[in-house]
Design an enzyme around this catalytic site. Structure first.
Site, PDB file in Angstrom:
ATOM      1  CD  GLU A 135      -2.975  -1.009   2.256  1.00 50.59           C
ATOM      2  OE1 GLU A 135      -2.753  -0.364   3.289  1.00 50.59           O
ATOM      3  OE2 GLU A 135      -4.076  -1.539   2.017  1.00 50.59           O
ATOM      4  CD  GLU A 156      -3.444  -5.915   2.779  1.00 51.18           C
ATOM      5  OE1 GLU A 156      -4.293  -5.142   3.294  1.00 51.18           O
ATOM      6  OE2 GLU A 156      -2.217  -5.724   2.857  1.00 51.18           O
TER       7      GLU A 156
END
Ligand code: BGP
Length: 486
Positions: free
Chosen positions: A192, A385
């Site tokens: 991320e 995710e």
């Protein structure tokens, strides 16, 4: 004739964890202190302090550096994956995992970040983990940087805003890619990577109160991470041409609050600013919109002459991303009683239910994101995710009936299937988290994501015993039928 299978034969089903939220053993076998070891437990009353978590202060760091124990610092003990990994991998194998996403803790390998030599005990730990995975025919998917870095690089260099950190990261990456070149094929550089802008300390090791212009420091740090990611991609291909290197984005898709052209335009801007990160790592250059954004915000990125070429020549092989929710953009946040701040948009979408932690539930959004990313980049996609944080209850008979989690996954995997039918190339799906671990944003244990329950509460009390939830057997069946039986 049986209905044609939608998921590819070699689809990589699995689950994910992060070292800083699972391993514990924060000072074992030569490991140095990391940024994740600085984050104290935020009690419920401290929710208002979440912004403090996002912009960790030097006062918080000084206090944490004084604390030599794990007490009050949940990520320092995690779920003790460090000593339980064989047991946990056996459970993942029982579910039929084809892949398992984990991260390497940089400060286990180079305790101070700028050490001349790596820490052999740290390297040996991950050798043992990868050997255990290989024994179970589980393909490792390894994140090089997942929300932690050696604290010494923060204290002595200022974190990622200092260009010197690029060379330290490349040395760390080369060391582990050389060491595990016959055990690991799939690598992600930064988890991320857009978090560097949202939580500068978590993502970039930037201490909030040390910066008079946090936005400038964050974008400079992000640029260094882009360059570091490209240099690592280059070295990876030199070490083993069979390596597959991916970028990783928290894909925060924004919908316009209304069909007004102003809201639609705001949503477009917010989506462009999120996709900036994949634009750089997939297309090899900053998108046109960034020039105006930097001018409007008085941001000036200091670059070296070779940076643009480095980014251009070393783009990724696949795109991985996290998807939890969709957000809402508007030019009139006050109409919704919020102050705006579209990165963690607090404008509620009236069409969506929310979790106990206020995350909006939007399974169809996953299909939208998959199609949009594939249309934009035509590269294979990997959902690394996706999951539901929820409070689980252990019944009298010891069972954990997490039907809500099964529903969440069923609805999202159905949309994943729709996207594949829409022609999107998806190579894998790793749920977050394979097993209950410490929440990144709240440092809580009670925000549980796993198919496997871990007996530990928010204060770190418990036996750490692992226990299968109802979703364990459900996911085992999903994998066994390659996504056909949901
Ligand atoms: C992502 C992180 C993961 C994980 C997940 C769930 O942003 O990459 O590390 O934590 O969010 O979020 P949380 O744990 O805060 O509920």
């Amino acid at each position: 004739m049986s209905k044609a299978q939608v998921f590819p034969e070699n689809f990589l089903w699995g689950g994910a964890i992060a070292a800083n939220q699972a391993e514990g053993a924060f000072d074992a076998d030569g490991k140095g202190l990391s940024t994740a070891d600085m984050v104290p437990y935020y009690k419920k009353k401290d929710y208002a302090n979440l912004s403090a978590l996002m912009h960790v202060s030097s006062e918080t760091i000084a206090e944490a550096m004084e604390t030599k124990t794990a007490e009050g610092y949940p990520k320092r003990y995690g779920i003790d994956f460090y000593h339980h990994f064989r047991e946990d991998i056996a459970l993942f194998a029982e579910m039929g995992f084809k892949t398992f996403r984990l991260s390497i803790n940089w400060s286990r390998i180079f305790p101070n970040g700028d050490d001349q030599e790596p820490n052999e005990a740290g390297l040996q730990f991950y050798d043992n983990v990868f050997d255990e995975l290989r024994k179970c025919d589980i393909e490792p998917l390894v994140t090089l940087s997942h929300y932690e870095m050696p604290m010494t690089l923060v204290l002595n260099y200022g974190g990622w805003k200092n260009r010197k950190v690029i060379s330290f990261f490349v040395k760390y990456a080369e060391t582990v890619m050389n060491r595990y070149q016959n055990k690991v094929k799939y690598w992600l550089t930064f988890n991320e990577i857009n978090t560097t802008l949202i939580e500068p300390f978590t993502g970039g090791g930037i201490v909030g109160d040390k910066e008079n212009n946090l936005l400038q420091a964050s974008y400079q740090a992000l640029h260094h991470q882009f360059v570091a990611s490209s240099l690592v991609t280059k070295r990876a291909r030199e070490i083993n041409p069979a390596f597959q290197i991916g970028c990783m984005l928290a894909r925060m898709i924004h919908y316009p609050a209304t069909s007004s052209p102003e809201d639609v335009q705001q949503a477009q801007i917010d989506n462009q600013m999120n996709l900036l990160h994949t634009d750089v790592q997939v297309r090899g250059s900053y998108p046109p919109i960034i020039k105006r954004y930097f001018e409007d915000h008085q941001i000036h990125i200091v670059k070296e002459a070779e940076d643009d070429q480095t980014l251009k020549e070393n783009t990724v092989d696949f795109i991985s991303f996290s998807y939890y929710t969709s957000l809402v953009s508007t030019t009139t946040p006050e109409k919704y009683g919020v102050t705006g701040g579209n990165l963690y948009s607090t404008v509620k979408n009236p069409n969506l239910k929310v979790t106990e932690w206020g995350w909006q539930l939007d399974p169809i959004g996953l299909r939208t994101v998959l199609k949009e990313l594939y249309d934009r980049y035509q590269l294979p996609l990997f959902v690394v995710e996706n999951g539901l944080g929820a409070k689980d209850t252990v019944e009298e008979d010891g069972s954990i009936i997490d039907d809500y989690r099964i529903d969440y996954f069923r609805q999202h995997i159905e949309q994943l299937k729709e996207a594949i039918l829409d022609g999107v190339e998806v190579i894998g799906y790793t749920s977050w988290g394979a097993i209950d671990i410490i929440s990144a944003s709240t440092s809580e244990m009670s925000k549980r994501y796993g198919f496997i329950y871990v007996d530990q509460d928010d204060e770190g009390h418990g036996t750490l015993n692992r226990k299968k939830k109802k979703s364990f057997d459900w996911y085992k069946k999903v994998i066994a039928t390659n996504g056909e039986d949901l």
